[in-house]
Design a protein around this motif. Structure first.
Motif, PDB file in Angstrom:
ATOM      1  N   UNK A  87       0.849  -1.196   0.000  1.00  0.00           N
ATOM      2  CA  UNK A  87       0.000   0.000   0.000  1.00  0.00           C
ATOM      3  C   UNK A  87       0.883   1.244   0.000  1.00  0.00           C
ATOM      4  N   UNK A  88       1.919   1.240   0.825  1.00  0.00           N
ATOM      5  CA  UNK A  88       2.824   2.390   0.920  1.00  0.00           C
ATOM      6  C   UNK A  88       3.559   2.646  -0.395  1.00  0.00           C
ATOM      7  N   UNK A  89       3.754   1.619  -1.190  1.00  0.00           N
ATOM      8  CA  UNK A  89       4.482   1.771  -2.460  1.00  0.00           C
ATOM      9  C   UNK A  89       3.675   2.496  -3.527  1.00  0.00           C
ATOM     10  N   UNK A  90       2.366   2.574  -3.359  1.00  0.00           N
ATOM     11  CA  UNK A  90       1.526   3.237  -4.363  1.00  0.00           C
ATOM     12  C   UNK A  90       1.496   4.729  -4.066  1.00  0.00           C
ATOM     13  N   UNK A  91       2.323   5.438  -4.816  1.00  0.00           N
ATOM     14  CA  UNK A  91       2.388   6.904  -4.721  1.00  0.00           C
ATOM     15  C   UNK A  91       2.172   7.443  -6.127  1.00  0.00           C
ATOM     16  N   UNK A  92       1.240   8.378  -6.225  1.00  0.00           N
ATOM     17  CA  UNK A  92       0.939   8.973  -7.528  1.00  0.00           C
ATOM     18  C   UNK A  92       0.271  10.311  -7.297  1.00  0.00           C
ATOM     19  N   UNK A  93       0.413  11.186  -8.283  1.00  0.00           N
ATOM     20  CA  UNK A  93      -0.297  12.456  -8.171  1.00  0.00           C
ATOM     21  C   UNK A  93      -1.707  12.298  -8.735  1.00  0.00           C
ATOM     22  N   UNK A  94      -2.514  13.315  -8.504  1.00  0.00           N
ATOM     23  CA  UNK A  94      -3.921  13.274  -8.919  1.00  0.00           C
ATOM     24  C   UNK A  94      -4.057  13.110 -10.429  1.00  0.00           C
ATOM     25  N   UNK A  95      -3.197  13.733 -11.181  1.00  0.00           N
ATOM     26  CA  UNK A  95      -3.277  13.654 -12.640  1.00  0.00           C
ATOM     27  C   UNK A  95      -3.054  12.232 -13.146  1.00  0.00           C
ATOM     28  N   UNK A  96      -2.076  11.543 -12.573  1.00  0.00           N
ATOM     29  CA  UNK A  96      -1.811  10.163 -12.984  1.00  0.00           C
ATOM     30  C   UNK A  96      -2.965   9.243 -12.578  1.00  0.00           C
TER      31      UNK A  96
END
Length: 168
Positions: free
Chosen positions: A93-102
């Motif tokens: 879960x911690x590995x999923x980092x993304x901005x709103x656009x992506x």
């Protein structure tokens, strides 16, 4: 209203909730976990989108957009391409980092693909068996309602987190 219209409306409602949950948050805010081990908005939106992409592609007999349109590479996550989030642990879960656009870019692509599929359905198509691993076997209609239900639950969880992050 026919079944295709009803399903399209349901998926439109999911889109509204996903957009609302992500809107105006930074990548750091999307990664917030309210307590240790909890899901983040980024993970929830990624997961619900992956499941929708996986299930719609399977039902339609097409390739998932995750791989066919290069979303897996854009996200750059440390998971195999077939991962949808089922069985993920806290470190995943911690590995999923993304901005709103992506996040919304992938979601919108899957959403449009979903709408194109469901709008082409006839009522009789919903009785087609799509998964025989269950008893009773899963029909297309049941699978689509399951996706909508799962999506709305996760979008609601993301909305809750959004509210908590905004109040900090």
């Amino acid at each position: 209203m026919n079944s295709a219209d009803l399903l399209a409306d349901a998926f439109e409602r999911v889109r509204e909730e996903v957009r609302s949950a992500v809107d105006g948050l930074s990548a750091d805010e999307l990664a917030v976990r309210l307590v240790s081990g909890a899901n983040s908005i980024a993970w929830l939106v990624w997961h619900l989108t992956r499941v929708q992409d996986d299930h719609i592609a399977d039902a339609a007999g097409t390739e998932q957009l995750w791989t066919s349109e290069g979303w897996a590479e854009r996200f750059g996550l440390p998971f195999p391409p077939e991962a949808t989030g089922y069985g993920h642990r806290s470190k995943d879960v911690a590995a999923v980092r993304a901005d709103a656009e992506l996040l919304t870019g992938y979601y919108d692509a899957v959403h449009e693909n979903t709408l194109a599929f469901v709008r082409g359905l006839r009522d009789s198509d919903l009785d087609r068996i799509v998964d025989e691993r269950w008893t009773p076997a899963v029909t297309l209609g049941v699978r689509l309602v399951s996706v909508v239900s799962d999506d709305l639950q996760h979008a609601g969880q993301a909305a809750f987190i959004h509210g908590a992050v905004r109040r900090r």
